[in-house]
Design a protein around this motif. Structure first.
Motif, mmCIF file in Angstrom:
data_model
loop_
_atom_site.group_PDB
_atom_site.id
_atom_site.type_symbol
_atom_site.label_atom_id
_atom_site.label_comp_id
_atom_site.label_asym_id
_atom_site.label_seq_id
_atom_site.Cartn_x
_atom_site.Cartn_y
_atom_site.Cartn_z
ATOM 1 N N LYS A 1 -40.218 8.968 -28.375
ATOM 2 C CA LYS A 1 -41.005 9.035 -29.608
ATOM 3 C C LYS A 1 -41.424 10.479 -29.894
ATOM 4 N N LYS A 2 -41.823 11.179 -28.839
ATOM 5 C CA LYS A 2 -42.290 12.558 -28.998
ATOM 6 C C LYS A 2 -41.204 13.458 -29.590
ATOM 7 N N THR A 3 -39.956 13.272 -29.106
ATOM 8 C CA THR A 3 -38.854 14.104 -29.585
ATOM 9 C C THR A 3 -38.432 13.716 -31.000
ATOM 10 N N MET B 1 -40.518 12.584 -33.215
ATOM 11 C CA MET B 1 -41.695 12.732 -34.075
ATOM 12 C C MET B 1 -41.533 13.750 -35.211
#
Lengths: 398, 61
Positions: free
Chosen positions: A318-320, A322
């Protein structure tokens, strides 16, 4: 069909097709699946799109342009019409598409770029591992298959079930679903270069009725009303039939379609581990106009670019992913969604009398610019007291 | 008393509006067939949103 792709895209509308093309061109292996047996049909759309946004993605082609639009009229209950013209006569500000051909063209381009395409192939559930999406369980013409992918793009439109089954709440509140009916009506007298919008609580409560030309004497005549205003005897179809009986009694219906347009706020977050949500499924339809094609293509392209980078970096968390969510919110589209949601929420509170007063205040002036913001700016200027609540938006109406 | 969702297939336009508003993810539009896949709580939201009035919550004794 392979059992593993870099990217799996669920849904073959404009969002999915542009995403597939973008990802394939970036060197990803891409699988695009569409649950219907044919791309582009049945349509669930009034088919209008702005020229500028369309041309950002593909060259206008007479094969899928039904008509070129030069002006818009907004007609209020007392009959007053606000006319939005553009400075340069003969130059289109937008188009009414032939989505059956347009959608196929976009998927064709995706296929040419290298994407695999499968129709009558439905995603039934995400493949989840440790809370992350790792592909989808699909049924392809009756055969169940697991397709694994580093990233899945949910482009499944109004229904938006894929993201929901991966844990994102995509449910549209009843009052924010536009319940719509549309006829392709032929043999009628229309202004063939104008998109006409009819407002009023007796005409289309908390929505509007549209006449979008598809030719000299043919138009998409349709209506959207708020779900909370829809009940037996006063459904979208009932309002539309009444309007047509009064305004186009000789018209012949050669196609009848229905559909739901989400005019709620976008999903609170459009990414998760291994998942991105694009187009109508992300609830990025313009809440004021109900237009979704441009925003679908915009989010589709942006998501695919971010996903392609994540895939090559070997991290689809999810972080990448985002930067996609942050990116579209920070874009002009994101700002316009926020602003138009507030304008929509305010306008649905106006009764017919106020709509008439507002329209009369600007009916006689020529609007120099063809845009929602120019129109709202002028309305606020001339009706500061009535539109006090919208005053706060002035700075965003560039 | 038993409540259930009745789908009038002659009226249904197979558009999926009901699917988008269903709070239980109970409905699914499978091509040109609207299917009740999971348990329906008979809230009636889908019946309201339907552009054609094809859905009805019925109460049976």
């Amino acid at each position: 069909m392979k059992s593993k792709y870099d990217m799996l895209i669920v849904g073959g509308g404009p969002a999915g097709a542009i995403a597939a093309k973008t990802a394939a061109e970036a060197g990803c292996t891409v699988c695009l699946i569409e649950k219907r047996p044919a791309i582009g049909t049945p349509i669930r759309c009034a088919e209008g799109v702005g020229r500028e946004i369309l041309e950002e993605f593909t060259r206008p082609d007479p094969r899928w342009i039904s008509s070129s639009i030069e002006r818009a009229k907004i007609i209020v209950p007392n009959g007053t019409a606000i006319r939005l013209d553009q400075d340069d006569p003969g130059n289109a500000v937008g188009y009414i598409l032939d989505r059956k051909v347009f959608d196929r063209e976009l998927v064709w381009q995706a296929a040419e770029a290298g994407a695999d395409v499968f129709v009558k192939t439905r995603a039934t559930a995400p493949i989840m591992e440790g809370g992350a999406v790792r592909g989808a369980k699909v049924i392809s013409i009756g055969t169940p298959i697991d397709i694994r992918a580093d990233v899945v793009l949910a482009a499944d439109g109004t229904e938006a079930q894929f993201a929901r089954r991966a844990g994102l709440d995509t449910t549209v509140p009843l009052r924010e679903i536009m319940s719509c009916t549309q006829y392709l009506l032929t043999d009628i007298d229309i202004d063939p270069v104008s998109t006409d919008f009819y407002l009023g609580n007796d005409i289309a409560p908390e929505g509007y009725l549209w006449v979008f030309p598809k030719g000299e004497r043919t138009a998409n005549v349709g209506i959207g009303i708020s779900g909370r205003k829809s009940r037996d005897g006063s459904r979208a179809k009932d309002y539309l039939d009444r309007f047509i009986a009064e305004n186009f009694p000789g018209g012949k219906t050669i196609e009848a379609i229905v559909g739901g347009v989400p005019v709620c706020q976008p999903l609170p977050c459009t990414v998760a581990d291994g998942l991105m949500v694009i187009g109508d499924a992300a609830r990025v339809v313009d809440p004021l106009t109900g237009g979704g094609i441009g925003n679908a293509m915009f989010t589709g392209r942006l998501a695919a670019k971010v996903a392609a980078e994540a895939i090559s970096a070997g991290d689809c968390s999810k972080k990448t992913l985002m930067p996609y969510d942050v990116g579209w919110r920070a874009s002009r589209m994101g700002a316009s969604l926020t602003r138009n949601y507030k304008i929509k929420e305010f306008f649905i509170t106006l009764d017919d009398r106020k709509l008439n007063v507002l329209a009369d205040s600007i009916a006689s002036i020529g609007l120099a610019e063809f845009s929602v913001s120019a129109l709202i700016k002028e309305l606020i200027k001339r009706n500061p007291k009535m539109l006090f609540e919208l005053g706060a938006l002035k700075s965003s109406l560039s | 008393m038993n409540t259930m969702l009745r789908i009038n297939r002659d009226t249904c336009g197979y558009c999926g509006t009901c699917v988008a508003v269903c709070p239980e993810d109970a409905l699914e539009l499978i091509d040109a067939y609207l299917s009740l896949e999971r348990e329906c709580i008979a809230c009636g939201i889908c019946a309201r949103a339907c552009p054609l009035g094809a859905l009805e919550v019925v109460h049976e004794e």
